[in-house]
Write a protein that holds these residues in place. Sequence first.
Motif, PDB file in Angstrom:
ATOM      1  N   LYS A  60       0.814  -1.208   0.000  1.00  0.00           N
ATOM      2  CA  LYS A  60       0.000   0.000   0.000  1.00  0.00           C
ATOM      3  C   LYS A  60       0.850   1.261   0.000  1.00  0.00           C
ATOM      4  CE  LYS A  60      -3.014   2.688   2.978  1.00  0.00           C
ATOM      5  NZ  LYS A  60      -3.695   2.721   4.287  1.00  0.00           N
ATOM      6  N   MET A  61       1.799   1.330   0.914  1.00  0.00           N
ATOM      7  CA  MET A  61       2.620   2.526   1.021  1.00  0.00           C
ATOM      8  C   MET A  61       3.514   2.683  -0.198  1.00  0.00           C
ATOM      9  SD  MET A  61       1.384   3.857   3.435  1.00  0.00           S
ATOM     10  CE  MET A  61       2.353   5.345   3.249  1.00  0.00           C
ATOM     11  N   LEU A  62       4.002   1.556  -0.722  1.00  0.00           N
ATOM     12  CA  LEU A  62       4.858   1.629  -1.897  1.00  0.00           C
ATOM     13  C   LEU A  62       4.079   2.222  -3.069  1.00  0.00           C
ATOM     14  CD1 LEU A  62       7.530   1.131  -3.169  1.00  0.00           C
ATOM     15  CD2 LEU A  62       6.891  -1.243  -3.608  1.00  0.00           C
ATOM     16  N   THR A  63       2.915   1.695  -3.300  1.00  0.00           N
ATOM     17  CA  THR A  63       2.082   2.201  -4.388  1.00  0.00           C
ATOM     18  C   THR A  63       1.757   3.665  -4.178  1.00  0.00           C
ATOM     19  OG1 THR A  63       1.063   0.044  -4.723  1.00  0.00           O
ATOM     20  CG2 THR A  63      -0.115   1.947  -5.572  1.00  0.00           C
ATOM     21  N   GLN A  64       1.353   3.969  -2.979  1.00  0.00           N
ATOM     22  CA  GLN A  64       0.962   5.349  -2.651  1.00  0.00           C
ATOM     23  C   GLN A  64       2.122   6.310  -2.889  1.00  0.00           C
ATOM     24  OE1 GLN A  64      -1.401   5.691   1.004  1.00  0.00           O
ATOM     25  NE2 GLN A  64      -0.027   7.346   1.625  1.00  0.00           N
ATOM     26  N   THR A  65       3.311   5.892  -2.451  1.00  0.00           N
ATOM     27  CA  THR A  65       4.494   6.729  -2.623  1.00  0.00           C
ATOM     28  C   THR A  65       4.819   6.904  -4.102  1.00  0.00           C
ATOM     29  OG1 THR A  65       5.369   5.894  -0.531  1.00  0.00           O
ATOM     30  CG2 THR A  65       6.919   6.983  -2.006  1.00  0.00           C
ATOM     31  N   LEU A  66       4.806   5.787  -4.836  1.00  0.00           N
ATOM     32  CA  LEU A  66       5.129   5.840  -6.256  1.00  0.00           C
ATOM     33  C   LEU A  66       4.137   6.722  -7.015  1.00  0.00           C
ATOM     34  CD1 LEU A  66       6.052   2.079  -6.773  1.00  0.00           C
ATOM     35  CD2 LEU A  66       7.599   4.040  -6.955  1.00  0.00           C
ATOM     36  N   ARG A  67       2.862   6.583  -6.664  1.00  0.00           N
ATOM     37  CA  ARG A  67       1.851   7.391  -7.340  1.00  0.00           C
ATOM     38  C   ARG A  67       2.078   8.886  -7.132  1.00  0.00           C
ATOM     39  NH1 ARG A  67       0.918   3.566  -9.502  1.00  0.00           N
ATOM     40  NH2 ARG A  67      -1.018   2.483 -10.007  1.00  0.00           N
ATOM     41  N   SER A  68       2.347   9.247  -5.912  1.00  0.00           N
ATOM     42  CA  SER A  68       2.498  10.682  -5.632  1.00  0.00           C
ATOM     43  C   SER A  68       3.754  11.228  -6.310  1.00  0.00           C
ATOM     44  CB  SER A  68       2.529  10.931  -4.130  1.00  0.00           C
ATOM     45  OG  SER A  68       3.724  10.447  -3.570  1.00  0.00           O
ATOM     46  N   LEU A  69       4.795  10.396  -6.369  1.00  0.00           N
ATOM     47  CA  LEU A  69       6.014  10.835  -7.034  1.00  0.00           C
ATOM     48  C   LEU A  69       5.792  10.950  -8.542  1.00  0.00           C
ATOM     49  CD1 LEU A  69       8.734   8.830  -5.087  1.00  0.00           C
ATOM     50  CD2 LEU A  69       8.208  11.260  -4.946  1.00  0.00           C
ATOM     51  N   GLU A  70       4.984  10.026  -9.061  1.00  0.00           N
ATOM     52  CA  GLU A  70       4.667  10.077 -10.487  1.00  0.00           C
ATOM     53  C   GLU A  70       3.862  11.347 -10.779  1.00  0.00           C
ATOM     54  OE1 GLU A  70       1.989   7.102 -11.762  1.00  0.00           O
ATOM     55  OE2 GLU A  70       2.179   7.605 -13.893  1.00  0.00           O
ATOM     56  N   ARG A  71       2.933  11.607  -9.896  1.00  0.00           N
ATOM     57  CA  ARG A  71       2.086  12.787 -10.071  1.00  0.00           C
ATOM     58  C   ARG A  71       2.911  14.067 -10.093  1.00  0.00           C
ATOM     59  NH1 ARG A  71      -2.536  16.231  -8.095  1.00  0.00           N
ATOM     60  NH2 ARG A  71      -1.608  16.781  -6.122  1.00  0.00           N
ATOM     61  N   ASP A  72       3.939  14.092  -9.286  1.00  0.00           N
ATOM     62  CA  ASP A  72       4.774  15.288  -9.217  1.00  0.00           C
ATOM     63  C   ASP A  72       5.839  15.313 -10.303  1.00  0.00           C
ATOM     64  OD1 ASP A  72       3.261  16.026  -7.124  1.00  0.00           O
ATOM     65  OD2 ASP A  72       4.799  15.809  -5.589  1.00  0.00           O
ATOM     66  N   GLY A  73       5.798  14.335 -11.185  1.00  0.00           N
ATOM     67  CA  GLY A  73       6.747  14.337 -12.297  1.00  0.00           C
ATOM     68  C   GLY A  73       8.157  13.969 -11.890  1.00  0.00           C
ATOM     69  N   LEU A  74       8.280  13.247 -10.791  1.00  0.00           N
ATOM     70  CA  LEU A  74       9.613  12.880 -10.326  1.00  0.00           C
ATOM     71  C   LEU A  74      10.050  11.520 -10.856  1.00  0.00           C
ATOM     72  CD1 LEU A  74       9.204  14.171  -6.691  1.00  0.00           C
ATOM     73  CD2 LEU A  74      10.597  15.188  -8.503  1.00  0.00           C
ATOM     74  N   LEU A  75       9.071  10.726 -11.265  1.00  0.00           N
ATOM     75  CA  LEU A  75       9.418   9.442 -11.874  1.00  0.00           C
ATOM     76  C   LEU A  75       8.360   9.044 -12.896  1.00  0.00           C
ATOM     77  CD1 LEU A  75       7.373   7.263 -10.418  1.00  0.00           C
ATOM     78  CD2 LEU A  75       9.048   7.336  -8.602  1.00  0.00           C
ATOM     79  N   THR A  76       8.740   8.105 -13.742  1.00  0.00           N
ATOM     80  CA  THR A  76       7.811   7.618 -14.770  1.00  0.00           C
ATOM     81  C   THR A  76       7.443   6.179 -14.482  1.00  0.00           C
ATOM     82  OG1 THR A  76       9.657   6.920 -16.144  1.00  0.00           O
ATOM     83  CG2 THR A  76       8.753   9.102 -16.557  1.00  0.00           C
ATOM     84  N   ARG A  77       6.235   5.831 -14.907  1.00  0.00           N
ATOM     85  CA  ARG A  77       5.732   4.485 -14.682  1.00  0.00           C
ATOM     86  C   ARG A  77       5.486   3.864 -16.044  1.00  0.00           C
ATOM     87  NH1 ARG A  77       0.339   2.688 -14.065  1.00  0.00           N
ATOM     88  NH2 ARG A  77       0.175   0.757 -12.884  1.00  0.00           N
ATOM     89  N   THR A  78       6.152   2.748 -16.313  1.00  0.00           N
ATOM     90  CA  THR A  78       6.023   2.099 -17.609  1.00  0.00           C
ATOM     91  C   THR A  78       5.452   0.700 -17.456  1.00  0.00           C
ATOM     92  OG1 THR A  78       8.056   3.261 -18.209  1.00  0.00           O
ATOM     93  CG2 THR A  78       7.243   1.605 -19.738  1.00  0.00           C
ATOM     94  N   VAL A  79       4.306   0.496 -18.105  1.00  0.00           N
ATOM     95  CA  VAL A  79       3.665  -0.812 -18.021  1.00  0.00           C
ATOM     96  C   VAL A  79       3.961  -1.624 -19.273  1.00  0.00           C
ATOM     97  CG1 VAL A  79       1.493  -2.034 -17.747  1.00  0.00           C
ATOM     98  CG2 VAL A  79       1.795   0.215 -16.692  1.00  0.00           C
ATOM     99  N   THR A  80       4.447  -2.816 -19.087  1.00  0.00           N
ATOM    100  CA  THR A  80       4.672  -3.725 -20.200  1.00  0.00           C
ATOM    101  C   THR A  80       3.673  -4.876 -20.065  1.00  0.00           C
ATOM    102  OG1 THR A  80       7.035  -3.239 -20.011  1.00  0.00           O
ATOM    103  CG2 THR A  80       6.388  -5.083 -21.430  1.00  0.00           C
ATOM    104  N   PRO A  81       2.694  -4.906 -20.969  1.00  0.00           N
ATOM    105  CA  PRO A  81       1.635  -5.913 -20.832  1.00  0.00           C
ATOM    106  C   PRO A  81       2.063  -7.278 -21.329  1.00  0.00           C
ATOM    107  CG  PRO A  81       1.141  -4.383 -22.622  1.00  0.00           C
ATOM    108  CD  PRO A  81       2.519  -4.060 -22.137  1.00  0.00           C
TER     109      PRO A  81
END
Lengths: 133, 133
Positions: free
Chosen positions: B65-86
């Motif tokens: 939960k915290m990992l996701t939450q942290t990653l999301r907020s960082l993504e939102r602030d443009g500090l990291l990118t999230r790449t999904v490979t299906p």
Amino acid sequence: MATTTAAQQREKARIEYDAFIKNCPTNQLLDRISDKWVSLVVCALTPGSMRYSDLGRKIAGVSPKMLTQTLRSLERDGLLTRTVTPSVPVRVDYELTPLGTSLSCLLSAVKDWAELHIEQVNKARDDYDAEPS
Amino acid sequence: MATTTAAQQREKARIEYDAFIKNCPTNQLLDRISDKWVSLVVCALTPGSMRYSDLGRKIAGVSPKMLTQTLRSLERDGLLTRTVTPSVPVRVDYELTPLGTSLSCLLSAVKDWAELHIEQVNKARDDYDAEPS
DNA sequence: CGGGATCCCGATAGATACTG
DNA sequence: CAGTATCTATCGGGATCCCG
């Protein structure tokens, strides 16, 4: 009761990791400056020493409890000094130590970064929030 | 009901002050990096991109939960990118953006200060705790 | 595998009232 | 003036279950 549950193992890992974090100077410092009032107090004291009630007024919104608590912890860490003058109404002054001033400089660096990049962050935030998905 | 109580006035002051703080870039940034997991995630990603579960393992002790939450907020602030490979088992990689790397540098500065001054702080702490009073 | 949703608990901030 | 003591409300964060 014999078998160790996965939850217990994770709990153990968490405790060990917590210990690791607490021993890490960086995280100690982050904990310190992240405190809601610490940065404000340090900032307020940067120009020079100040009395307890003056701090309370300058920081406006802090409760006596939190102000005292913050000042105590900063004093304990050698970041500021507490000087009591036993006059008729007692007078207590707080002043940054050299170490505290040094921290103040670091906070300035943080401030500079913040002001330099806040727009990018805000833009990224808007973009993210505007996404259709 | 006519008269405004002192409590209400203080409440008002607190709200205004809160707003002031929230609008201050420095405090926004402090709020951000002070988050228990943010610095760890940024630090973990500094060498390069990493998968979700790898992050979870490297940071050991963080809940999904915290990992996701942290990653999301960082993504939102443009500090990291999230790449999904299906692929068959889904694969998600996280990577710092230039802005995130820049923040990483700031964290390095914080780290340097911490390591440079931690001994003084610890000494001050011991002295303080040892005081007779 | 990579999450979202929900419930729950302990820690802690802050309001209030009192003291030297 | 400069705190201290107490009580309460809030909330971050973990556990757990479930979904795509």
